[in-house]
Scaffold this motif. Sequence first.
Motif, PDB file in Angstrom:
ATOM      1  N   ILE A   1       0.820  -1.209   0.000  1.00 55.42           N
ATOM      2  CA  ILE A   1       0.000   0.000   0.000  1.00 55.42           C
ATOM      3  C   ILE A   1       0.858   1.266   0.000  1.00 55.42           C
ATOM      4  CG2 ILE A   1      -0.249   0.098   2.504  1.00 55.42           C
ATOM      5  CD1 ILE A   1      -3.110   0.916   2.100  1.00 55.42           C
TER       6      ILE A   1
ATOM      7  N   TRP B   1      -8.151  -4.021  -6.920  1.00 52.40           N
ATOM      8  CA  TRP B   1      -7.694  -2.672  -6.581  1.00 52.40           C
ATOM      9  C   TRP B   1      -6.816  -2.638  -5.334  1.00 52.40           C
ATOM     10  CZ3 TRP B   1      -9.698  -0.955  -1.889  1.00 52.40           C
ATOM     11  CH2 TRP B   1     -10.957  -1.406  -1.512  1.00 52.40           C
ATOM     12  N   VAL B   2      -5.803  -1.795  -5.406  1.00 55.10           N
ATOM     13  CA  VAL B   2      -4.918  -1.541  -4.267  1.00 55.10           C
ATOM     14  C   VAL B   2      -5.088  -0.086  -3.814  1.00 55.10           C
ATOM     15  CG1 VAL B   2      -2.528  -1.543  -3.427  1.00 55.10           C
ATOM     16  CG2 VAL B   2      -3.280  -3.262  -5.083  1.00 55.10           C
ATOM     17  N   ALA B   3      -5.198   0.828  -4.763  1.00 50.30           N
ATOM     18  CA  ALA B   3      -5.448   2.230  -4.425  1.00 50.30           C
ATOM     19  C   ALA B   3      -6.164   2.902  -5.585  1.00 50.30           C
ATOM     20  CB  ALA B   3      -4.137   2.960  -4.134  1.00 50.30           C
ATOM     21  N   TYR B   4      -7.025   3.845  -5.240  1.00 49.60           N
ATOM     22  CA  TYR B   4      -7.746   4.617  -6.246  1.00 49.60           C
ATOM     23  C   TYR B   4      -8.067   5.971  -5.654  1.00 49.60           C
ATOM     24  CZ  TYR B   4     -11.801   6.274  -8.941  1.00 49.60           C
ATOM     25  OH  TYR B   4     -12.680   7.031  -9.681  1.00 49.60           O
ATOM     26  N   VAL B   5      -7.869   7.021  -6.428  1.00 44.58           N
ATOM     27  CA  VAL B   5      -8.340   8.351  -6.019  1.00 44.58           C
ATOM     28  C   VAL B   5      -8.900   9.056  -7.251  1.00 44.58           C
ATOM     29  CG1 VAL B   5      -6.643   8.678  -4.158  1.00 44.58           C
ATOM     30  CG2 VAL B   5      -6.137   9.534  -6.432  1.00 44.58           C
ATOM     31  N   ARG B   6      -9.856   9.904  -7.004  1.00 45.35           N
ATOM     32  CA  ARG B   6     -10.309  10.758  -8.096  1.00 45.35           C
ATOM     33  C   ARG B   6     -10.361  12.192  -7.592  1.00 45.35           C
ATOM     34  NH1 ARG B   6     -15.366  12.438  -6.971  1.00 45.35           N
ATOM     35  NH2 ARG B   6     -16.981  11.021  -6.201  1.00 45.35           N
TER      36      ARG B   6
ATOM     37  N   ASP C   1     -11.659  16.117  -7.433  1.00 47.06           N
ATOM     38  CA  ASP C   1     -12.990  16.722  -7.443  1.00 47.06           C
ATOM     39  C   ASP C   1     -13.365  17.109  -8.871  1.00 47.06           C
ATOM     40  OD1 ASP C   1     -12.581  16.481  -4.755  1.00 47.06           O
ATOM     41  OD2 ASP C   1     -12.404  18.627  -4.354  1.00 47.06           O
TER      42      ASP C   1
ATOM     43  N   ARG D   1     -13.589   7.897 -14.516  1.00 48.39           N
ATOM     44  CA  ARG D   1     -13.446   7.137 -13.261  1.00 48.39           C
ATOM     45  C   ARG D   1     -13.232   5.650 -13.536  1.00 48.39           C
ATOM     46  NH1 ARG D   1     -17.656  10.828  -9.672  1.00 48.39           N
ATOM     47  NH2 ARG D   1     -17.267  12.637 -10.957  1.00 48.39           N
TER      48      ARG D   1
ATOM     49  N   ARG E   1      -9.661   2.843 -13.979  1.00 47.95           N
ATOM     50  CA  ARG E   1      -9.580   1.497 -13.385  1.00 47.95           C
ATOM     51  C   ARG E   1      -9.328   0.442 -14.455  1.00 47.95           C
ATOM     52  NH1 ARG E   1     -11.869   1.277  -8.191  1.00 47.95           N
ATOM     53  NH2 ARG E   1     -13.209   3.017  -7.632  1.00 47.95           N
TER      54      ARG E   1
ATOM     55  N   LEU F   1     -11.872  15.247  -2.485  1.00 48.22           N
ATOM     56  CA  LEU F   1     -10.732  14.344  -2.283  1.00 48.22           C
ATOM     57  C   LEU F   1      -9.928  14.715  -1.034  1.00 48.22           C
ATOM     58  CD1 LEU F   1      -8.871  12.044  -3.139  1.00 48.22           C
ATOM     59  CD2 LEU F   1      -7.746  13.602  -4.743  1.00 48.22           C
TER      60      LEU F   1
ATOM     61  N   ARG G   1      -9.173  11.829   1.524  1.00 46.06           N
ATOM     62  CA  ARG G   1      -7.812  11.329   1.676  1.00 46.06           C
ATOM     63  C   ARG G   1      -7.334  11.490   3.119  1.00 46.06           C
ATOM     64  NH1 ARG G   1      -3.168  10.202  -1.324  1.00 46.06           N
ATOM     65  NH2 ARG G   1      -1.705   9.468   0.248  1.00 46.06           N
TER      66      ARG G   1
ATOM     67  N   LEU H   1     -10.096  -0.042   2.775  1.00 42.77           N
ATOM     68  CA  LEU H   1     -10.815   1.179   3.149  1.00 42.77           C
ATOM     69  C   LEU H   1     -11.425   1.819   1.912  1.00 42.77           C
ATOM     70  CD1 LEU H   1      -7.987   2.917   5.236  1.00 42.77           C
ATOM     71  CD2 LEU H   1      -9.897   1.589   6.135  1.00 42.77           C
ATOM     72  N   VAL H   2     -12.676   2.257   2.046  1.00 41.03           N
ATOM     73  CA  VAL H   2     -13.339   2.953   0.936  1.00 41.03           C
ATOM     74  C   VAL H   2     -14.014   4.218   1.457  1.00 41.03           C
ATOM     75  CG1 VAL H   2     -15.218   2.851  -0.754  1.00 41.03           C
ATOM     76  CG2 VAL H   2     -13.764   0.847  -0.401  1.00 41.03           C
TER      77      VAL H   2
ATOM     78  N   ASP I   1     -20.452   6.656  -5.239  1.00 41.67           N
ATOM     79  CA  ASP I   1     -19.307   6.674  -6.151  1.00 41.67           C
ATOM     80  C   ASP I   1     -18.024   6.845  -5.336  1.00 41.67           C
ATOM     81  OD1 ASP I   1     -18.248   6.773  -8.908  1.00 41.67           O
ATOM     82  OD2 ASP I   1     -17.551   8.733  -8.260  1.00 41.67           O
ATOM     83  N   VAL I   2     -17.055   5.965  -5.592  1.00 41.14           N
ATOM     84  CA  VAL I   2     -15.833   5.952  -4.782  1.00 41.14           C
ATOM     85  C   VAL I   2     -14.953   7.162  -5.076  1.00 41.14           C
ATOM     86  CG1 VAL I   2     -13.706   4.696  -4.260  1.00 41.14           C
ATOM     87  CG2 VAL I   2     -15.857   3.445  -4.595  1.00 41.14           C
ATOM     88  N   ILE I   3     -14.489   7.822  -4.011  1.00 39.42           N
ATOM     89  CA  ILE I   3     -13.574   8.958  -4.140  1.00 39.42           C
ATOM     90  C   ILE I   3     -12.143   8.501  -3.878  1.00 39.42           C
ATOM     91  CG2 ILE I   3     -12.930  11.220  -3.202  1.00 39.42           C
ATOM     92  CD1 ILE I   3     -15.917  11.524  -2.414  1.00 39.42           C
ATOM     93  N   CYS I   4     -11.966   7.648  -2.867  1.00 40.22           N
ATOM     94  CA  CYS I   4     -10.631   7.195  -2.497  1.00 40.22           C
ATOM     95  C   CYS I   4     -10.754   5.807  -1.875  1.00 40.22           C
ATOM     96  CB  CYS I   4     -10.045   8.196  -1.489  1.00 40.22           C
ATOM     97  SG  CYS I   4      -8.362   7.856  -0.999  1.00 40.22           S
ATOM     98  N   GLN I   5      -9.889   4.903  -2.238  1.00 39.62           N
ATOM     99  CA  GLN I   5      -9.929   3.564  -1.646  1.00 39.62           C
ATOM    100  C   GLN I   5      -8.517   2.977  -1.619  1.00 39.62           C
ATOM    101  OE1 GLN I   5     -11.437   1.587  -5.835  1.00 39.62           O
ATOM    102  NE2 GLN I   5     -12.537   1.049  -3.997  1.00 39.62           N
ATOM    103  N   VAL I   6      -8.231   2.187  -0.600  1.00 38.55           N
ATOM    104  CA  VAL I   6      -6.940   1.497  -0.519  1.00 38.55           C
ATOM    105  C   VAL I   6      -7.141   0.102   0.073  1.00 38.55           C
ATOM    106  CG1 VAL I   6      -5.496   3.569  -0.288  1.00 38.55           C
ATOM    107  CG2 VAL I   6      -6.415   2.477   1.761  1.00 38.55           C
TER     108      VAL I   6
END
Lengths: 140, 146
Positions: free
Chosen positions: A9, A42-47, A49, A56, A60, B10, B14, B34-35, B42-47
């Motif tokens: 991570i 998935w390991v990490a995702y950010v979007r 604003d 989106r 992925r 975000l 975050r 974590l989500v 709708d997902v903004i951040c996940q690990v």
Amino acid sequence: MYDRPVLDIDDALKLVDAALAAAPAETKKPIAVAVVDEMGDWVAYVRMDGVTPFAREYARRKAYSASLMQRDVHEFSAARAQSGRPLADLGDARLVGAQNGGVVIRDAAGNVLGGLGVGGAAPEEDERIARAALSAGGLA
Amino acid sequence: MTHLRKTLGLAESRAAVDAMLVKANDMGGRPIALVVCDDRGDVICQVAQAGVNPALARQNAFKKAYTSAVSRTDTLAFAERVKAMPGGVASFGNPNFFAGGGGAVLVADDGTILGGIGVSGRTNEEDEEIAQTGKATVAASISAST
């Protein structure tokens, strides 16, 4: 029994942060960044604003495609264009035919750890951001 | 006519993820997923930490975040509510609903539902404790910015 290298991570977050830092502020185009492991989970995702709805899932899927095909999506797409075989022949609906913005993540020994996908900027920008992230993460 | 809606960003999402990772590390235990999602799931951040339960954790972390956001309650309270319903949680026919600990709803000062947090990988109690840390972080982050 054998040891399998796994993306952790801390590395994944480093890649994501490097991609966000490389996002083009001047064009005001927010991006989504996805990192998946070698199986496409998935390991990490950010979007950011206000990223477009389409970008989106696309981010992925670029990450997924690079990981499962074990090469950057532009290489995958070029190989398909040459062979003339449609994407659907592979039987995996999550694979995309993107030309840019999906790169394979390998460790120093060349093992595939996963994939990184960027969506939301112009195609060539997605590609530049993905590569910048790999370089910054020491995984290029 | 245009309507402006308070929306989770975000930055807060975050901050919550980072705080939850620290909390999880301090507590010690199994790897977690974590989500953080917005008001519509709708997902903004996940690990996901390396070695997290491959069968359940990623999906359940998402389900908990989604359920918190759309049911407008923490998932423990949601579980209490559906216990009284004939057919329980299955009666909704929504496979993304999760009734149990580890999901926290995110609410703005004026009551606007901003989204949800989901934690999975440890016991329901541990997941819950981590999720509440995230919820508190978002609340503090919002207060600091207004």
